[in-house]
Design a protein around this motif. Structure first.
Motif, PDB file in Angstrom:
ATOM      1  N   ALA A 199     -48.204 -80.456  31.952  1.00  0.00           N
ATOM      2  CA  ALA A 199     -46.832 -80.883  31.870  1.00  0.00           C
ATOM      3  C   ALA A 199     -46.277 -81.622  32.962  1.00  0.00           C
ATOM      4  N   LEU A 200     -47.003 -80.884  34.219  1.00  0.00           N
ATOM      5  CA  LEU A 200     -46.475 -81.680  35.442  1.00  0.00           C
ATOM      6  C   LEU A 200     -47.077 -82.979  35.443  1.00  0.00           C
ATOM      7  N   PHE A 201     -48.071 -83.510  34.883  1.00  0.00           N
ATOM      8  CA  PHE A 201     -48.442 -84.930  35.010  1.00  0.00           C
ATOM      9  C   PHE A 201     -47.665 -85.585  34.046  1.00  0.00           C
ATOM     10  N   THR A 202     -47.311 -84.847  32.871  1.00  0.00           N
ATOM     11  CA  THR A 202     -46.647 -85.707  31.922  1.00  0.00           C
ATOM     12  C   THR A 202     -45.082 -86.143  32.431  1.00  0.00           C
ATOM     13  N   VAL A 203     -44.623 -85.071  33.032  1.00  0.00           N
ATOM     14  CA  VAL A 203     -43.247 -85.689  33.884  1.00  0.00           C
ATOM     15  C   VAL A 203     -43.535 -86.446  35.076  1.00  0.00           C
ATOM     16  N   LEU A 204     -44.625 -86.298  35.582  1.00  0.00           N
ATOM     17  CA  LEU A 204     -44.788 -87.377  36.742  1.00  0.00           C
ATOM     18  C   LEU A 204     -44.901 -88.871  36.288  1.00  0.00           C
ATOM     19  N   THR A 205     -45.662 -88.897  35.147  1.00  0.00           N
ATOM     20  CA  THR A 205     -45.808 -90.218  34.411  1.00  0.00           C
ATOM     21  C   THR A 205     -44.488 -90.818  34.195  1.00  0.00           C
ATOM     22  N   LEU A 206     -43.957 -90.147  33.246  1.00  0.00           N
ATOM     23  CA  LEU A 206     -42.527 -90.733  32.814  1.00  0.00           C
ATOM     24  C   LEU A 206     -41.702 -90.926  33.752  1.00  0.00           C
ATOM     25  N   SER A 207     -41.612 -90.126  34.927  1.00  0.00           N
ATOM     26  CA  SER A 207     -40.478 -90.453  35.916  1.00  0.00           C
ATOM     27  C   SER A 207     -40.819 -91.572  36.556  1.00  0.00           C
ATOM     28  N   TRP A 208     -42.117 -91.750  37.001  1.00  0.00           N
ATOM     29  CA  TRP A 208     -42.412 -92.883  37.492  1.00  0.00           C
ATOM     30  C   TRP A 208     -42.201 -94.374  36.565  1.00  0.00           C
ATOM     31  N   ARG A 209     -42.424 -94.092  35.231  1.00  0.00           N
ATOM     32  CA  ARG A 209     -42.384 -95.278  34.461  1.00  0.00           C
ATOM     33  C   ARG A 209     -40.949 -95.581  34.402  1.00  0.00           C
ATOM     34  N   TYR A 210     -40.001 -94.742  34.045  1.00  0.00           N
ATOM     35  CA  TYR A 210     -38.621 -95.047  33.895  1.00  0.00           C
ATOM     36  C   TYR A 210     -37.767 -95.116  35.278  1.00  0.00           C
ATOM     37  N   GLY A 211     -38.165 -94.881  36.292  1.00  0.00           N
ATOM     38  CA  GLY A 211     -37.798 -95.199  37.706  1.00  0.00           C
ATOM     39  C   GLY A 211     -38.094 -96.705  38.108  1.00  0.00           C
ATOM     40  N   ALA A 212     -39.362 -97.060  37.680  1.00  0.00           N
ATOM     41  CA  ALA A 212     -39.879 -98.312  38.208  1.00  0.00           C
ATOM     42  C   ALA A 212     -39.097 -99.317  37.241  1.00  0.00           C
TER      43      ALA A 212
END
Length: 562
Positions: A63-76
């Motif tokens: 779950a932590l890595f899922t949030v990590l990936t999505l947050s980077w994707r949408y922030g970038a």
């Protein structure tokens, strides 16, 4: 504080910056929590030998890595999208200012302006990336320091003190980097501008055998750009090296302190893994902060160049159409000059309605000065006297209104990338037929000889065409626009005598009853003029028909007869 392009870029994208900072911060928090989670798994699942706790821990890591990936994707995505839109806005802003009818005095050539409108606009818009990335890195550092304080106050305190000190040390190179980056971009723009000008004038350079001299000039300009790049590379390399060294020193110090604490029993094995993982993670935000400062320096240098263009003073007054309430006096001459000086010597010139006027300037500098006045490129304060359009002073009408009435076709026609038809019909009424203008300019032959005809693609500035073909297409474009007053400056210098005769006949036929001024020394054009004015020393020296002046005035005959 002035509203610079850099500040406008930030202000116009506040929402996107906020979304990106949120995404980048969440990403950094998740990155920080990865070693924390691994340490917890070791202490509570692996060391305890609890399969259920291990399964729950692994699900939590996923779950932590899922949030990590999505947050980077949408922030970038938010900052990249905003950066591209901002770069477009800046390019349009610079291009609009450079093309303003009031003629901004930027002191830059066309090639250098192109560099500012492209490279510098892009680099200024890139300021959004270091702002959001740097903000997220600071959040990551803060969370990492808080976790380390919770594990061991000495470790946390060391990080809180050490990180700001290291960042402050590497920031000392920033001003040098900004200054040298600005110098580098200035030299690069000059080299790019010179290259554009040389490519444009390559046929002429070949004609006079000046290729070697031109190549030498470009080699010198390119060498200056290279020296500027190397000067900027020194502080840039130092900056990157110092940033990497700072992160490595911080990692080594924290890892050594954590190992000592674990040996003394102050922290567990899982906490040791967490501390070492966090120490390794800390190098990323420190490096990101260093890169952010480096990119900010580049954006600042480009923003300064953009501001130089956008704040360039105008040569001409703004003016408003009909601002003084006058729309033209009945029966007034379409164009009239009274005592125009400056580069001229006090020229008086009146063009009657529907007249085809020939103007012969014995000095080419007088011809250029006259064309600049008629094109509203020369401010009234510079030339004095009066320039009247339909009886109204040009400065009262404003340059845009003047150019609606008076179209000046320059000696060197500029063609743009697109089809041949698009080039000819630029400025023409919607649905206009290009063929009458093409035939009058003897450019119908060009259409028939190039593959594709009217839909033939042209390169920028028409480099695939000969000089005569470009000149004829430029003349056809001016004729297709059908302006009230058409001013032509040496429109037939690149064509042969037969084609010149055809153009003279076509021009007279198509512009019959319309006001046309031909500033030239072409006997074919002058012979078809209703009246010819000879200009010597910036003043009208003689007036009459071409045949009469050629027979009675030796100076005129010497200037025009071939």
């Amino acid at each position: 504080m002035s509203d610079t392009p850099l500040r406008r870029a930030v202000r116009r994208n506040r929402g996107a910056i906020a979304r990106s900072v949120l995404g980048q911060s969440l990403y950094q928090v998740c990155e920080t929590l990865v070693p924390v989670a691994i340490g917890v798994v070791i202490d509570r699942a692996v060391a305890a030998g609890d399969p259920a706790a291990l399964a729950v821990s692994l699900a939590g890591l996923a779950a932590l890595f899922t949030v990590l990936t999505l947050s980077w994707r949408y922030g970038a995505r938010a900052v990249v999208r905003a950066g591209e839109h901002e770069a477009h806005r800046l390019r349009v802003e610079v291009a609009g200012h450079a093309l303003d009818p009031r003629s901004p005095d930027t002191g830059m050539g066309a090639g250098e302006l192109l560099t500012v409108a492209t490279t510098d606009a892009d680099r200024t818009a890139q300021v959004l990336h270091p702002l959001t990335g740097g903000a997220g890195s600071l959040v990551g550092l803060a969370v990492a320091a808080a976790v380390l304080l919770g594990i061991d106050p000495l470790l946390g305190g060391g990080v809180l003190v050490g990180v700001p000190v290291l960042v402050a040390i590497v920031q000392g190179i920033g001003p040098v980097l900004t200054r040298r980056t600005a110098d580098q971009q200035e030299a690069l723009a000059r080299a790019g501008g010179l290259a554009a000008d040389l490519v444009r004038g390559l046929p002429a350079l070949r004609g006079i055998g000046a290729e070697e001299h031109a190549a030498g000039r470009y080699a010198s300009s390119s060498a200056a750009a290279l020296r500027g790049a190397l000067r900027a590379a020194v502080p840039l390399g130092l900056y990157q090296g110092a940033t990497g060294l700072a992160g490595g020193l911080l990692l080594a110090a924290v890892a050594a302190a954590a190992g000592t604490a674990a040996g003394q029993g102050r922290i567990s094995i899982g906490e040791l893994v967490t501390v070492v993982g966090l120490a390794q993670f800390l190098t990323e935000p420190v490096r990101e902060i260093g890169y952010a400062t480096m990119h900010l320096a580049r954006s600042k240098a480009s923003s300064d160049r953009l501001e130089r263009v956008l704040r360039a003073p105008f040569r001409l007054a703004a003016g408003e159409p009909g601002a003084d309430g006058r729309t033209g006096a009945p029966g007034a001459a379409p164009v009239e000059l009274k005592g125009v000086g400056g580069a001229l010597g006090g020229l008086d010139l009146r063009v009657a309605p529907g007249e085809f006027l020939g103007v012969v300037c014995y000095d080419p500098a007088d011809a250029r000065a006259l064309v600049d006045v008629l094109a509203a490129r020369s401010p009234a304060a510079e030339h004095g006297g009066a320039y009247l359009v339909d009886g109204v002073p040009a400065e009262a009408l404003g340059p845009e209104r003047v150019r609606e009435r008076v179209l000046v076709e320059p000696h060197d026609a500029d063609l743009f990338e697109g089809t041949l038809a698009e080039n000819v019909l630029t400025g023409a009424a919607p649905g206009a037929d290009p063929w009458p203008a093409l035939r009058a300019a003897a450019a119908d032959e060009v259409v028939r000889t190039v593959p594709g005809g009217l839909q033939a693609p042209l390169t920028d500035r028409g480099t695939t065409l000969s000089g005569g073909q470009r000149q004829r297409l430029g003349l056809a474009r001016a004729l297709a626009a059908d302006p009230p007053v058409l001013v032509l400056h040496d429109p037939t210098t690149a064509v042969d005598a037969v084609t010149e005769e055809a153009i003279a006949a076509g021009l007279r036929r198509l512009r019959h009853g319309a006001c046309t001024v031909a500033v030239c020394s072409s006997p074919a054009l002058l012979a078809r003029a209703d009246r010819v004015v000879a200009v010597a020393g910036g003043r009208a020296a003689a007036e009459g028909t071409h045949a009469g002046l050629a027979a009675d005035d030796p100076d005129y005959a010497e200037a025009v007869l071939r």
